[in-house]
Write a protein that holds these residues in place. Structure first.
Motif, PDB file in Angstrom:
ATOM      1  N   GLU A  57      41.806  28.496  48.542  1.00 60.26           N
ATOM      2  CA  GLU A  57      41.327  29.619  49.424  1.00 60.26           C
ATOM      3  C   GLU A  57      40.293  30.628  49.080  1.00 60.26           C
ATOM      4  N   THR A  58      40.268  30.917  47.759  1.00 55.63           N
ATOM      5  CA  THR A  58      39.008  31.978  47.616  1.00 55.63           C
ATOM      6  C   THR A  58      37.577  31.218  47.345  1.00 55.63           C
ATOM      7  N   LEU A  59      37.826  29.855  47.293  1.00 54.70           N
ATOM      8  CA  LEU A  59      36.414  29.236  47.041  1.00 54.70           C
ATOM      9  C   LEU A  59      36.008  28.341  48.375  1.00 54.70           C
ATOM     10  N   LYS A  60      36.845  28.497  49.373  1.00 52.53           N
ATOM     11  CA  LYS A  60      36.402  27.818  50.554  1.00 52.53           C
ATOM     12  C   LYS A  60      35.198  27.908  51.087  1.00 52.53           C
ATOM     13  N   THR A  61      34.758  29.226  51.352  1.00 48.67           N
ATOM     14  CA  THR A  61      33.260  29.496  51.974  1.00 48.67           C
ATOM     15  C   THR A  61      32.177  28.787  51.251  1.00 48.67           C
ATOM     16  N   LEU A  62      32.530  29.025  49.875  1.00 49.26           N
ATOM     17  CA  LEU A  62      31.409  28.594  48.848  1.00 49.26           C
ATOM     18  C   LEU A  62      31.301  26.922  48.869  1.00 49.26           C
ATOM     19  N   PHE A  63      32.576  26.324  48.967  1.00 49.52           N
ATOM     20  CA  PHE A  63      32.790  24.876  48.981  1.00 49.52           C
ATOM     21  C   PHE A  63      32.120  24.564  50.340  1.00 49.52           C
ATOM     22  N   GLU A  64      32.244  25.033  51.446  1.00 51.53           N
ATOM     23  CA  GLU A  64      31.839  24.692  52.716  1.00 51.53           C
ATOM     24  C   GLU A  64      30.467  24.949  52.855  1.00 51.53           C
ATOM     25  N   ALA A  65      29.950  25.720  51.979  1.00 49.16           N
ATOM     26  CA  ALA A  65      28.244  25.985  51.826  1.00 49.16           C
ATOM     27  C   ALA A  65      27.601  24.895  50.908  1.00 49.16           C
ATOM     28  N   ASP A 128      35.512  42.849  31.467  1.00 49.87           N
ATOM     29  CA  ASP A 128      34.310  42.966  32.276  1.00 49.87           C
ATOM     30  C   ASP A 128      34.855  43.336  33.503  1.00 49.87           C
ATOM     31  N   HIS A 129      35.958  43.005  34.271  1.00 54.33           N
ATOM     32  CA  HIS A 129      36.467  43.627  35.442  1.00 54.33           C
ATOM     33  C   HIS A 129      37.938  43.217  35.577  1.00 54.33           C
ATOM     34  N   GLY A 130      38.875  43.919  36.505  1.00 52.51           N
ATOM     35  CA  GLY A 130      40.107  43.650  36.441  1.00 52.51           C
ATOM     36  C   GLY A 130      41.052  44.576  35.789  1.00 52.51           C
ATOM     37  N   PRO A 131      42.426  44.413  36.027  1.00 56.26           N
ATOM     38  CA  PRO A 131      43.080  43.376  36.754  1.00 56.26           C
ATOM     39  C   PRO A 131      42.768  43.363  38.197  1.00 56.26           C
ATOM     40  N   VAL A 132      42.595  42.202  38.784  1.00 57.14           N
ATOM     41  CA  VAL A 132      42.325  42.179  40.127  1.00 57.14           C
ATOM     42  C   VAL A 132      43.664  41.246  40.803  1.00 57.14           C
ATOM     43  N   THR A 133      43.758  41.485  42.189  1.00 59.78           N
ATOM     44  CA  THR A 133      45.041  40.888  42.401  1.00 59.78           C
ATOM     45  C   THR A 133      44.263  40.230  43.812  1.00 59.78           C
ATOM     46  N   ARG A 134      44.611  38.722  44.102  1.00 53.96           N
ATOM     47  CA  ARG A 134      44.048  37.904  44.997  1.00 53.96           C
ATOM     48  C   ARG A 134      45.371  37.219  45.712  1.00 53.96           C
ATOM     49  N   THR A 136      45.888  34.131  45.468  1.00 52.83           N
ATOM     50  CA  THR A 136      46.349  33.208  44.479  1.00 52.83           C
ATOM     51  C   THR A 136      46.521  33.650  43.360  1.00 52.83           C
ATOM     52  N   GLY A 137      46.752  35.031  43.113  1.00 50.15           N
ATOM     53  CA  GLY A 137      47.572  35.552  42.032  1.00 50.15           C
ATOM     54  C   GLY A 137      46.700  36.830  41.574  1.00 50.15           C
ATOM     55  N   ARG A 138      46.794  37.052  40.139  1.00 47.30           N
ATOM     56  CA  ARG A 138      46.383  38.103  39.304  1.00 47.30           C
ATOM     57  C   ARG A 138      45.376  37.634  38.427  1.00 47.30           C
ATOM     58  N   GLY A 139      44.459  38.224  38.132  1.00 47.17           N
ATOM     59  CA  GLY A 139      43.470  38.066  36.926  1.00 47.17           C
ATOM     60  C   GLY A 139      42.951  39.176  36.341  1.00 47.17           C
ATOM     61  N   VAL A 150      36.201  35.344  29.339  1.00 46.31           N
ATOM     62  CA  VAL A 150      37.484  34.625  29.628  1.00 46.31           C
ATOM     63  C   VAL A 150      38.346  35.378  30.646  1.00 46.31           C
ATOM     64  N   GLU A 151      39.198  34.709  31.035  1.00 44.30           N
ATOM     65  CA  GLU A 151      40.258  35.284  31.924  1.00 44.30           C
ATOM     66  C   GLU A 151      41.656  34.921  31.814  1.00 44.30           C
ATOM     67  N   ILE A 152      42.738  35.904  31.885  1.00 43.76           N
ATOM     68  CA  ILE A 152      43.925  35.439  31.898  1.00 43.76           C
ATOM     69  C   ILE A 152      44.356  35.727  33.228  1.00 43.76           C
ATOM     70  N   ARG A 153      44.961  34.806  33.870  1.00 42.72           N
ATOM     71  CA  ARG A 153      45.578  35.036  35.390  1.00 42.72           C
ATOM     72  C   ARG A 153      46.947  34.247  35.324  1.00 42.72           C
ATOM     73  N   CYS A 154      47.392  34.745  36.339  1.00 45.93           N
ATOM     74  CA  CYS A 154      48.840  34.293  36.737  1.00 45.93           C
ATOM     75  C   CYS A 154      48.954  33.977  38.467  1.00 45.93           C
ATOM     76  N   ASP A 155      49.841  33.031  38.828  1.00 41.68           N
ATOM     77  CA  ASP A 155      50.098  32.749  40.337  1.00 41.68           C
ATOM     78  C   ASP A 155      50.672  34.117  40.636  1.00 41.68           C
ATOM     79  N   PRO A 156      50.930  34.002  42.072  1.00 41.44           N
ATOM     80  CA  PRO A 156      51.585  35.333  42.613  1.00 41.44           C
ATOM     81  C   PRO A 156      53.055  35.336  42.046  1.00 41.44           C
ATOM     82  N   ALA A 157      53.570  36.566  41.941  1.00 43.08           N
ATOM     83  CA  ALA A 157      55.249  36.530  41.305  1.00 43.08           C
ATOM     84  C   ALA A 157      56.107  36.061  42.488  1.00 43.08           C
TER      85      ALA A 157
END
Length: 157
Positions: A57-65, A128-134, A136-139, A150-157
């Motif tokens: 979902e977070t990439l759909k706009t870029l994908f469509e463009a 660099d930045h974060g933690p962020v919550t989206r 699709t999860g946290r990162g 490098v990123e460490i990320r997880c799915d939504p709890a």
């Protein structure tokens, strides 16, 4: 830029255990020619390109463009391609080492995410930045000793 402090005056703090990082979640690559890169990863390497509802979902706009494409490896690792049309190599000689990677992302269980952030902070890893919550999860995004993101990320709890 100092990436890690190697101070010996602080008491020992536990590191993440090898079993905590479950797998590589995705690899993000910046590409200058999206069509050539899609052809390479899809038609030459034979990776399956994600389509429709498979695209995060977070990439759909870029994908469509036409500015992002997503491929999946047989083990489930996703390779995200991001179009950077003005990208030029750091050296015109392609035999010299350089990278086009955006960042490397590791997946972790949601209940271990905060511990991972504590470990990074304790070891004074440059964030660099974060933690962020989206949706699709946290990162959290940080640099390795060479400045690679490098990123460490997880799915939504």
């Amino acid at each position: 830029m100092s990436h890690l402090s190697q101070s010996t005056s602080q008491p020992s703090f536990p590191a993440l255990l090898p079993t905590m990082l479950r797998r590589v979640h995705h690899i993000a690559l910046n590409v200058r020619d999206m069509q050539a890169s899609r052809h390479f990863y899809g038609s030459i390497l034979g990776l399956r390109e994600l389509q429709g509802d498979e695209v995060p979902e977070t990439l759909k706009t870029l994908f469509e463009a036409g500015e992002a494409a997503n491929f999946v490896t047989p083990d489930g690792t996703v390779i995200d391609l991001f179009w950077k049309p003005n990208l030029t190599p750091p050296d015109p000689n392609p035999t010299r080492e350089f990278t086009r990677a955006g960042h490397l992302a590791f997946d972790i269980a949601p209940d271990l995410f905060d511990h991972a952030v504590e470990v990074l902070n304790h070891h004074q890893v440059t964030i660099d930045h974060g933690p962020v919550t989206r949706p699709t999860g946290r990162g959290i995004y940080f640099y390795d000793p060479d400045g690679f993101l490098v990123e460490i990320r997880c799915d939504p709890a």
